[in-house]
Enzyme design. Sequence first.
Site, PDB file in Angstrom:
ATOM      1  CD  GLU A 121      -6.229   8.516   2.186  1.00  0.00           C
ATOM      2  OE1 GLU A 121      -6.892   8.784   3.206  1.00  0.00           O
ATOM      3  OE2 GLU A 121      -6.629   7.733   1.304  1.00  0.00           O
ATOM      4  CG  ASN A 171      -9.122  10.984  -4.773  1.00  0.00           C
ATOM      5  OD1 ASN A 171      -9.552   9.840  -4.689  1.00  0.00           O
ATOM      6  ND2 ASN A 171      -8.555  11.600  -3.752  1.00  0.00           N
ATOM      7  CG  ASP A 202      -8.599   1.940   0.357  1.00  0.00           C
ATOM      8  OD1 ASP A 202      -7.457   2.435   0.488  1.00  0.00           O
ATOM      9  OD2 ASP A 202      -9.635   2.531   0.697  1.00  0.00           O
ATOM     10  CG  HIS A 203      -5.250   3.655  -3.031  1.00  0.00           C
ATOM     11  ND1 HIS A 203      -5.473   4.510  -4.091  1.00  0.00           N
ATOM     12  CD2 HIS A 203      -6.064   4.077  -2.034  1.00  0.00           C
ATOM     13  CE1 HIS A 203      -6.382   5.412  -3.742  1.00  0.00           C
ATOM     14  NE2 HIS A 203      -6.761   5.177  -2.503  1.00  0.00           N
ATOM     15  CG  ASP A 256      -3.569   5.394  -6.809  1.00  0.00           C
ATOM     16  OD1 ASP A 256      -3.292   6.179  -5.885  1.00  0.00           O
ATOM     17  OD2 ASP A 256      -4.508   4.554  -6.755  1.00  0.00           O
ATOM     18  CG  ASP A 294      -5.477   8.933  -4.498  1.00  0.00           C
ATOM     19  OD1 ASP A 294      -6.170   9.079  -5.532  1.00  0.00           O
ATOM     20  OD2 ASP A 294      -5.950   8.573  -3.408  1.00  0.00           O
ATOM     21  CG  ASN A 338      -3.901   6.430  -0.639  1.00  0.00           C
ATOM     22  OD1 ASN A 338      -3.898   5.979   0.502  1.00  0.00           O
ATOM     23  ND2 ASN A 338      -4.700   7.421  -1.023  1.00  0.00           N
TER      24      ASN A 338
END
Length: 256
Positions: A34, A148, A246-247, A217, A146, A7
Amino acid sequence: MRIATYNINGTNARLPRLLEWLAEYKPDIACLQEIKIQTENFPVETLNAAGYHCLVHGQKGFNGVAILSREPATETQRGLPGDDLDDHSRYLEAEVAGVRVASIYLPNGNPQPGPKFDYKLAWFDRLAVHAATLLDRAQPVILAGDYNVVPHDDDIWSPIALAGDALMQPESRAAYRRLLWAGWTDAVRSIHPNGRIWTFWDYQAGAWHQDHGFRIDHLLLSPLAADRLVDAGVDKAVRGEEKASDHAPTWITLRS
DNA sequence: ATGACAATCAGAGATTGA
């Protein structure tokens, strides 16, 4: 064969990091989420020059998924079936180098309860239906992305701190678990049954420096893919770079 | 804590994310 999911949190903001990662870790297939860019604006020429073919399902401003591959890919599905009114770009699937691979960006679902959480669960239901059509293919299938979802309390630095989050809800975890029960293998958890492994560290509150992360993930493997699983892990150092997503990239290797 | 941090669109501050 090395297959990764990453991501990137914005193509334009992340392109230098993406190129560095591709050059250093050399995935054969990279499923991106993303990308936050329209399909026609994705930097295809730059990635071609870096040695990657591109399939792109973009969207203005947010969402967006892509599949990069060293070998040419044939697109098999664009968008998740099951709801003609869903215009989010969150699913892209292709045939590459003898495997079927999907890049998945599952809805976040916050705040919960609410319409966004309902959308997340409905999207999960649609994924389960489509995944069932892929499960018994006579070739390895990898659903990478991802999700989530924090599958278990061991998959987050503090289950208490995030107890009210959509990523932690029993309904979210049950939806993820249904995929495992259907026959999909969580590759990272299969290779590392007991480790505390994170793939995401929030930008806020010094989460990275305190190692306050989650594992959200995932690479889910069909039985034929799981039979070929050699190794799995997270390219954690990528998260520590300047202007990082941030991933962190999460990957598997399959024997050919 | 209506927070923090970051990216995007827009062209300031709201929206989205996790």
